[in-house]
Write an enzyme that holds these catalytic residues in place. Structure first.
Site, mmCIF file in Angstrom:
data_model
loop_
_atom_site.group_PDB
_atom_site.id
_atom_site.type_symbol
_atom_site.label_atom_id
_atom_site.label_comp_id
_atom_site.label_asym_id
_atom_site.label_seq_id
_atom_site.Cartn_x
_atom_site.Cartn_y
_atom_site.Cartn_z
ATOM 1 N N SER A 1 0.824 -1.202 0.000
ATOM 2 C CA SER A 1 0.000 0.000 0.000
ATOM 3 C C SER A 1 0.865 1.261 0.000
ATOM 4 O O SER A 1 1.644 1.463 -0.928
ATOM 5 C CB SER A 1 -0.970 -0.042 1.180
ATOM 6 O OG SER A 1 -2.022 0.857 0.974
ATOM 7 N N ASP B 1 -8.859 -2.514 -6.521
ATOM 8 C CA ASP B 1 -8.240 -2.355 -5.211
ATOM 9 C C ASP B 1 -9.246 -1.784 -4.215
ATOM 10 O O ASP B 1 -9.800 -0.698 -4.407
ATOM 11 C CB ASP B 1 -7.030 -1.428 -5.317
ATOM 12 C CG ASP B 1 -6.328 -1.245 -4.001
ATOM 13 O OD1 ASP B 1 -6.749 -0.377 -3.217
ATOM 14 O OD2 ASP B 1 -5.361 -1.993 -3.727
ATOM 15 N N HIS C 1 -6.715 -5.952 -1.259
ATOM 16 C CA HIS C 1 -5.703 -4.924 -0.975
ATOM 17 C C HIS C 1 -4.602 -5.570 -0.150
ATOM 18 O O HIS C 1 -4.873 -6.206 0.860
ATOM 19 C CB HIS C 1 -6.349 -3.766 -0.200
ATOM 20 C CG HIS C 1 -5.447 -2.589 0.037
ATOM 21 N ND1 HIS C 1 -5.069 -1.732 -0.978
ATOM 22 C CD2 HIS C 1 -4.841 -2.124 1.159
ATOM 23 C CE1 HIS C 1 -4.281 -0.777 -0.474
ATOM 24 N NE2 HIS C 1 -4.124 -1.015 0.822
#
Length: 416
Positions: free
Chosen positions: A198, A294, A361
């Site tokens: 991330s 995502d 994610h």
């Protein structure tokens, strides 16, 4: 079996609460992927307990100004490699959103993403950090490090705000960590992989060539960005929610000091914080692992409450099965933009891709998505095998899934 994950404490662009069963966790803006629990317990009882690894603070960091938002020392978790992996190093950068205003950063410095005072003394090493061959076939016996994230600008800011007592020292933290790990044996690495999830996945792109240049030419060095390909996309109201957020981060923390000159010579600093304007120019071999839909970007970038004040997208954001045909078309357009943005990048033989059509994610950190009996596949290949094949040059890996809903191996994130 198709496994559905229930995510707790996932980011929204507003403060609030997310509840799952009896658990209710506060959610702060821009802190993504704080906790994920699995709704199915089919195999959890038989899973071995993950290795717990102690936090180490970088004692000399303060002398160079390498401190968290609140001025505390930065830290990392290191598990030593063994046998054939004793001279191989994996450095994984923690994610956790960004802070783009003084107010957000002041809030953040009272959390583990802004102060080592709040960091866990031990964390589990799972997925790409696991020390078990059956969970992490290619990297299990490497020296594996997780660098904690406490600056709020993807390890790339360098400024301060004295009145708010905030230190924006992400770049210095990065440099102090590299120096510390080199002194602990990383300078002798035969091979090294920089990865991140991330906001850490974005950082692994930003710092990829810098990481490569820390080693002799003879060292095999590559980079992996997991869920770090944030798109400069239009939200459901026609606005630019993520661009506005990134603009605040870049300006507040003076990120432009550490962005690549080849981009800044052509584009504004905010544009140069977006991976789509960086990846083609990264010289070190880079692998992009991303869910086409995502979950964080859907929730926080495409359909945040600010862009959807009437809540038309609420049910769809919580569970993709509730999306209308027009909402799904909007999400398919988002996927198409992602594929278009990586087209030139993917033409190089040294780059790698694994883009699956999942609502997910950060797939390298969780064991179920990295490498398990029912982990996500493209073709017949799970993520861990694809990354290993690419790193060790066993195969060229350019894996792009067909569009949703064709993939029944996804571990979709569902929010309650």
């Amino acid at each position: 079996m198709k496994l559905v994950l229930i995510a707790v404490g996932f980011a929204c662009l507003v403060s609030g609460v997310v509840s799952s069963g009896s658990d209710t966790l506060s959610v702060h803006p821009f802190l993504e992927n704080d906790a994920v629990s699995v709704s199915s317990t089919t195999k959890s009882s038989s899973l071995p307990q993950p290795l717990m690894v102690d936090l180490t603070l970088i004692q000399g960091a303060a002398s160079s100004g390498a401190v968290c938002l609140d001025g505390t020392l930065p830290g990392y978790h290191l598990d030593r490699g063994f046998e054939s992996g004793a001279n191989s190093w994996l450095l994984h950068l923690e994610g956790g959103g960004w802070c783009n205003t003084i107010r957000n950063c002041v809030y953040r410095k009272a959390t583990r993403h802004g102060s080592s005072n709040y960091m866990e003394s031990q964390i589990p090493f799972t997925g790409i950090l696991s020390n078990k061959a059956e969970e992490n076939p290619d990297f299990f016996n490497w020296n594996r490090v997780k660098l904690r994230y406490c600056d709020g600008a993807s390890f790339s800011g360098d400024s301060q705000d004295e009145s708010a007592q905030l230190q924006f020292r992400g770049q210095k933290i990065w440099q102090a960590a590299i120096e510390e790990l080199m002194s602990k044996g990383m300078q002798n690495a035969d091979q090294a992989l920089l990865s991140g999830c991330s906001a850490g996945g974005l950082a692994s792109i930003i710092h990829c060539d810098e990481f490569r240049n820390s080693f002799p030419e003879s060292t095999k060095v590559k980079c992996l960005s997991d869920a770090g390909f944030f798109l400069d996309a239009t939200d459901v109201s026609g606005g630019r929610t993520l661009r506005n957020l990134f603009e605040g981060v870049v300006q507040l923390q003076e990120v432009q000091k550490n962005l690549p000159s080849y981009c800044l010579n052509k584009l504004d600093p905010t544009s140069c914080f977006f991976p789509q304007n960086m990846v083609e120019h990264v010289e070190t071999p880079l692998f992009l692992l991303n869910a086409a839909y995502d979950s964080w970007q859907v929730q926080a970038s495409l359909a945040p409450p600010s862009a959807d004040p009437l809540g038309y997208w609420n049910d769809c954001k919580l569970n993709h099965a509730n999306c209308s045909s027009s909402q799904l078309q909007f999400l398919q357009d988002f996927r198409n933009q992602l594929l278009d943005d990586v087209k030139d990048f993917s033409s190089s033989s040294q780059t790698g891709l694994f883009i699956n059509s999942c609502f997910s994610h950060c797939q390298s950190e969780r064991q179920g998505t990295w490498f398990a009996d029912d982990s996500p596949l493209i073709g017949n290949t799970p993520i861990a095998v694809a990354v290993g094949d690419w790193f060790f040059d066993r195969e060229v890996v350019k894996a792009i899934d067909c569009a949703y809903p064709c993939d029944n191996t996804c571990h979709h994130l569902v929010f309650k």
